[in-house]
Scaffold this motif. Sequence first.
Motif, PDB file in Angstrom:
ATOM      1  N   GLU A  14       0.768  -1.158   0.099  1.00 27.45           N
ATOM      2  CA  GLU A  14       0.094   0.044  -0.152  1.00 27.45           C
ATOM      3  C   GLU A  14       0.856   1.074  -0.143  1.00 27.45           C
ATOM      4  OE1 GLU A  14      -3.304   0.155   2.822  1.00 27.45           O
ATOM      5  OE2 GLU A  14      -3.424  -2.099   2.952  1.00 27.45           O
ATOM      6  N   ILE A  15       1.794   1.158   0.657  1.00 37.87           N
ATOM      7  CA  ILE A  15       2.786   2.371   0.916  1.00 37.87           C
ATOM      8  C   ILE A  15       3.687   2.579  -0.363  1.00 37.87           C
ATOM      9  CG2 ILE A  15       4.952   3.257   1.853  1.00 37.87           C
ATOM     10  CD1 ILE A  15       4.297   1.714   4.529  1.00 37.87           C
ATOM     11  N   SER A  20       3.674   5.886  -5.694  1.00 37.77           N
ATOM     12  CA  SER A  20       3.789   5.700  -6.973  1.00 37.77           C
ATOM     13  C   SER A  20       2.519   6.502  -7.610  1.00 37.77           C
ATOM     14  CB  SER A  20       3.379   4.371  -7.521  1.00 37.77           C
ATOM     15  OG  SER A  20       4.492   3.115  -6.945  1.00 37.77           O
ATOM     16  N   ASP A  21       1.494   6.504  -6.938  1.00 43.85           N
ATOM     17  CA  ASP A  21       0.342   7.565  -7.376  1.00 43.85           C
ATOM     18  C   ASP A  21       0.670   8.993  -7.428  1.00 43.85           C
ATOM     19  OD1 ASP A  21      -0.871   5.241  -8.058  1.00 43.85           O
ATOM     20  OD2 ASP A  21      -2.148   5.139  -6.631  1.00 43.85           O
ATOM     21  N   ARG A  22       1.569   9.295  -6.269  1.00 41.25           N
ATOM     22  CA  ARG A  22       1.919  10.521  -5.859  1.00 41.25           C
ATOM     23  C   ARG A  22       3.053  11.133  -6.779  1.00 41.25           C
ATOM     24  NH1 ARG A  22       1.387  12.824  -0.944  1.00 41.25           N
ATOM     25  NH2 ARG A  22       2.455  14.868  -1.818  1.00 41.25           N
ATOM     26  N   SER A  64      14.531   7.891  -2.255  1.00 41.70           N
ATOM     27  CA  SER A  64      15.026   8.967  -3.108  1.00 41.70           C
ATOM     28  C   SER A  64      13.761   9.792  -3.659  1.00 41.70           C
ATOM     29  CB  SER A  64      15.731   8.321  -4.269  1.00 41.70           C
ATOM     30  OG  SER A  64      17.073   8.211  -3.662  1.00 41.70           O
ATOM     31  N   GLY A  65      12.549   9.167  -3.837  1.00 43.45           N
ATOM     32  CA  GLY A  65      11.709   9.881  -4.413  1.00 43.45           C
ATOM     33  C   GLY A  65      12.081  10.393  -5.882  1.00 43.45           C
ATOM     34  N   THR A  66      11.538  11.842  -6.137  1.00 49.21           N
ATOM     35  CA  THR A  66      11.935  12.048  -7.621  1.00 49.21           C
ATOM     36  C   THR A  66      13.552  12.370  -7.858  1.00 49.21           C
ATOM     37  OG1 THR A  66      11.280  14.544  -7.039  1.00 49.21           O
ATOM     38  CG2 THR A  66       9.581  12.724  -7.919  1.00 49.21           C
ATOM     39  N   TRP A  85      11.149   2.625  -3.280  1.00 50.55           N
ATOM     40  CA  TRP A  85      10.287   1.536  -3.535  1.00 50.55           C
ATOM     41  C   TRP A  85       9.275   1.808  -4.519  1.00 50.55           C
ATOM     42  CZ3 TRP A  85       9.965  -3.180  -3.158  1.00 50.55           C
ATOM     43  CH2 TRP A  85       9.349  -4.022  -2.464  1.00 50.55           C
ATOM     44  N   ALA A  86       9.078   2.932  -4.983  1.00 50.83           N
ATOM     45  CA  ALA A  86       8.203   3.273  -6.049  1.00 50.83           C
ATOM     46  C   ALA A  86       8.777   3.400  -7.412  1.00 50.83           C
ATOM     47  CB  ALA A  86       7.210   4.489  -5.747  1.00 50.83           C
ATOM     48  N   GLU A  87       8.578   2.748  -8.328  1.00 52.02           N
ATOM     49  CA  GLU A  87       9.122   2.767  -9.655  1.00 52.02           C
ATOM     50  C   GLU A  87       9.001   4.130 -10.484  1.00 52.02           C
ATOM     51  OE1 GLU A  87      11.643   2.409 -12.853  1.00 52.02           O
ATOM     52  OE2 GLU A  87      11.701   1.116 -10.979  1.00 52.02           O
ATOM     53  N   PRO A  88       7.479   4.549 -10.380  1.00 51.29           N
ATOM     54  CA  PRO A  88       7.269   5.916 -10.947  1.00 51.29           C
ATOM     55  C   PRO A  88       8.096   7.327 -10.316  1.00 51.29           C
ATOM     56  CG  PRO A  88       5.367   4.675 -10.809  1.00 51.29           C
ATOM     57  CD  PRO A  88       6.486   3.986  -9.782  1.00 51.29           C
ATOM     58  N   MET A  89       8.403   6.951  -9.074  1.00 48.54           N
ATOM     59  CA  MET A  89       9.414   8.118  -8.419  1.00 48.54           C
ATOM     60  C   MET A  89      10.653   8.042  -9.139  1.00 48.54           C
ATOM     61  SD  MET A  89       7.970  10.084  -6.250  1.00 48.54           S
ATOM     62  CE  MET A  89       6.689  10.127  -4.720  1.00 48.54           C
TER      63      MET A  89
END
Length: 254
Positions: A14-15, A20-22, A64-66, A85-89
């Motif tokens: 969920e995290i 990812s959506d953000r 790292s985020g963006t 953890w978020a590939e879109p970031m």
Amino acid sequence: MTTTSHSNRDLRDEIRDYWSDRAATFDNDPGHKISAGAELFAWANLFRRHLGAANGRSLLDLASGTGEIALLCKELGFAVTGLDWAEPMLERARSKAPEVTFLQADAERTMLPDASFDVIVTRHLVWTLIDPKAAFAEWRRLLKPGGKILIVDGDFVSRNWLTRMIERFSGSTSHGMVSRHQDIVARVYFNRGARSEAVASLLLEAGFENLRIDNRLSAIHRAQAHLFSWRKSLLRRSEHRYAISASAPMTTKE
């Protein structure tokens, strides 16, 4: 035991999905992207104050985020690896800093080799951890003997009378995302707020040394102030924000 493990795995998913959506609009929120000029200068001073000169040392930027902190550390002269953890970031981070290596992994369970880095940095990660005790042990494992860690974080959960009053008159247009965020926060370790003393205590328990709590973030906040509405600026100033640095122990050979 099995039930707890399943619950943690679901929460981590969920995290990851939430951030990812953000990702697409993450840099649009003041306080995430580091603006050129005074804010960049203030962040660089904070990192130098705790980490000293870069001198090409290997650095891991967790969550790292963006890529804002990774890019800053690269410009300071560190050899940077970013992890999120978020590939879109990470897609956005790679477009900003193609010379930095970015990896997709859970910051609490990186799967990276022992003693891989001279420095570890995180910004606004610790307050979202599911198991900070395990995470801090993992980060100590990743550091070389005498390596440094720098955590920049805050208590973004606790609310005093001023913050409650500000929020009462501050509406939100992203109710779905707010609801998801609140649901996640309610289940993380620091669901009542990541106070600096509690974070420091867990770092010491994990074996870190030379711990230093730094609340001198006013230069960053002043530089960000022009980006915020007056309500957001007041809220930012009322929050408990801090930097904590510490060292991995030195090993001695007999």
